[in-house]
Design an enzyme around this catalytic site. Structure first.
Site, PDB file in Angstrom:
ATOM      1  CB  THR A 254      34.267  43.777  66.766  1.00  0.00           C
ATOM      2  OG1 THR A 254      35.553  43.577  66.386  1.00  0.00           O
ATOM      3  CG2 THR A 254      34.104  42.812  67.780  1.00  0.00           C
ATOM      4  CG  HIS A 255      28.720  41.722  64.343  1.00  0.00           C
ATOM      5  ND1 HIS A 255      29.508  41.360  63.508  1.00  0.00           N
ATOM      6  CD2 HIS A 255      27.589  42.213  63.583  1.00  0.00           C
ATOM      7  CE1 HIS A 255      29.113  41.632  62.210  1.00  0.00           C
ATOM      8  NE2 HIS A 255      28.099  42.305  62.264  1.00  0.00           N
TER       9      HIS A 255
ATOM     10  CD  GLU B 276      15.621  40.553  64.451  1.00  0.00           C
ATOM     11  OE1 GLU B 276      15.497  40.185  63.282  1.00  0.00           O
ATOM     12  OE2 GLU B 276      16.746  41.006  65.050  1.00  0.00           O
TER      13      GLU B 276
HETATM   14  I1  8IG Z   1      22.036  40.643  56.843  1.00  0.00           I
HETATM   15  O1  8IG Z   1      16.480  39.909  59.447  1.00  0.00           O
HETATM   16  C1  8IG Z   1      20.627  40.626  58.431  1.00  0.00           C
HETATM   17  N1  8IG Z   1      21.022  40.858  59.654  1.00  0.00           N
HETATM   18  N2  8IG Z   1      18.674  41.334  63.556  1.00  0.00           N
HETATM   19  N3  8IG Z   1      17.633  40.919  61.645  1.00  0.00           N
HETATM   20  C2  8IG Z   1      18.708  41.199  62.339  1.00  0.00           C
HETATM   21  N4  8IG Z   1      19.855  41.207  61.644  1.00  0.00           N
HETATM   22  C3  8IG Z   1      20.184  40.971  60.262  1.00  0.00           C
HETATM   23  C4  8IG Z   1      18.950  40.445  59.536  1.00  0.00           C
HETATM   24  C5  8IG Z   1      17.829  40.525  60.227  1.00  0.00           C
HETATM   25  N5  8IG Z   1      19.460  40.350  58.154  1.00  0.00           N
END
Ligand code: 8IG
Length: 291
Positions: free
Chosen positions: A112-113, A212
């Site tokens: 879970t994020h 980002e």
């Molecule tokens: I897979 O470039 C993955 N998850 N924040 N940035 C961020 N999360 C990620 C990225 C990324 N690639």
């Protein structure tokens, strides 16, 4: 008027789904973790598990190489767990034999994020459940963006430390947990015994779910970061609180925004995972076998 007190006496909470609602402040998240561990023990026939693995983006196939799957449990059958919210993640957990040691790995096919908005308790529930299930070690993996141009997509990198930019903590109350050496130097050394080409880096957790901007990636670099992602830090903090030894491994699935001229896509992430599955699978199997 019905006060909360009279309501509690009028309708005692006997429904386990309600009692296991992590979003209710009155729920004890460690109690839910114990309930989850009991269900896992019953469904897998294993009284305890020894090592837990969290498979992040790009690590799904790698998990298949860890060992023989002895039982599979759907997340939705286990208190406190939700379904997989990310394409390419599996919404189940597996009990996997670690070679012929008799030891067992508890392998989570998804996490879970924080960006899902279910709260930090839900984010770290798998970690707390692993501890309640008997695990003493946890291997936390993720897919992430890389800040070093020499890390081509498909490069696994050991996490040496993190910067938590979520402004949240999984720890509730005045419990001042020490995070020195959060990412176990011992386990990193074990991983390098398995593969001495592994680099290390500082992981920066952003909230997401957007990637980002190039300016934020430059900021992460100035702050001392090498990897940018949307997980792991909060889980590792909870793991330390629960006394677990943590190994963190990032799979660089894309160059972070602005590092390469190409735009970012989740398809690229999945493709990098497929391409790196063999190497990452062997790495996980060997590390878990030696740990
Ligand atoms: I897979 O470039 C993955 N998850 N924040 N940035 C961020 N999360 C990620 C990225 C990324 N690639």
């Amino acid at each position: 008027m019905r006060t909360p007190l009279t309501r509690r006496y009028a309708a005692p909470v006997t429904d386990t789904a309600a009692a296991h609602d992590l979003s209710d402040p009155a729920t004890d998240p460690f109690e839910v973790a114990r309930a989850a561990a009991a269900v896992i023990a019953e469904r897998t026939g294993a009284e305890r598990h020894d090592v837990a693995l969290v498979l992040g983006s790009g690590w799904g196939q790698a998990g298949d190489l860890v060992g023989e799957t002895l039982a599979t449990v759907e997340n939705t059958d286990v208190p406190g767990f939700g379904r997989a919210a990310v394409a390419g993640h599996s919404g189940s957990m597996r009990s996997v034999a670690i070679g012929d040691t008799g030891r067992r790995a508890l392998v989570y096919g998804t996490r879970t994020h924080f960006y899902e908005g279910r709260g930090v308790r839900a984010v770290v529930h798998g970690v707390r459940t692993a501890a309640a299930a008997g695990c003493t070690t946890i291997v936390i993996t993720n897919g992430c963006g890389g800040l070093r141009p020499e890390w081509a997509p498909g490069t696994p990198v050991l996490i040496s430390d993190h910067i938590n930019l979520t402004a949240h903590s999984p720890i509730e109350g005045a419990n001042f947990v020490d995070l020195t050496d959060l990412y176990s130097p011992r386990l990193r050394a074990v991983a390098r015994e398995v593969d001495d080409t592994l680099d290390e880096g500082v992981y920066v957790q952003f909230r997401g779910p957007h990637y980002e901007t190039p300016a934020e990636v430059r900021m992460a670099k100035v702050l001392g970061g090498d990897l940018v992602g949307m997980s792991t830090s909060l889980e590792s903090i909870a793991a330390r609180q629960s006394g677990l030894e943590v190994l963190g491994i990032s799979l660089v699935t894309n160059a972070a925004a602005g590092i390469s001229p190409d735009p970012l896509s989740h398809e690229e992430v999945l493709e990098a995972g497929r391409a790196a599955a063999d190497r990452c699978g062997r790495l996980l199997a060997d590390v878990v076998g030696r740990e």
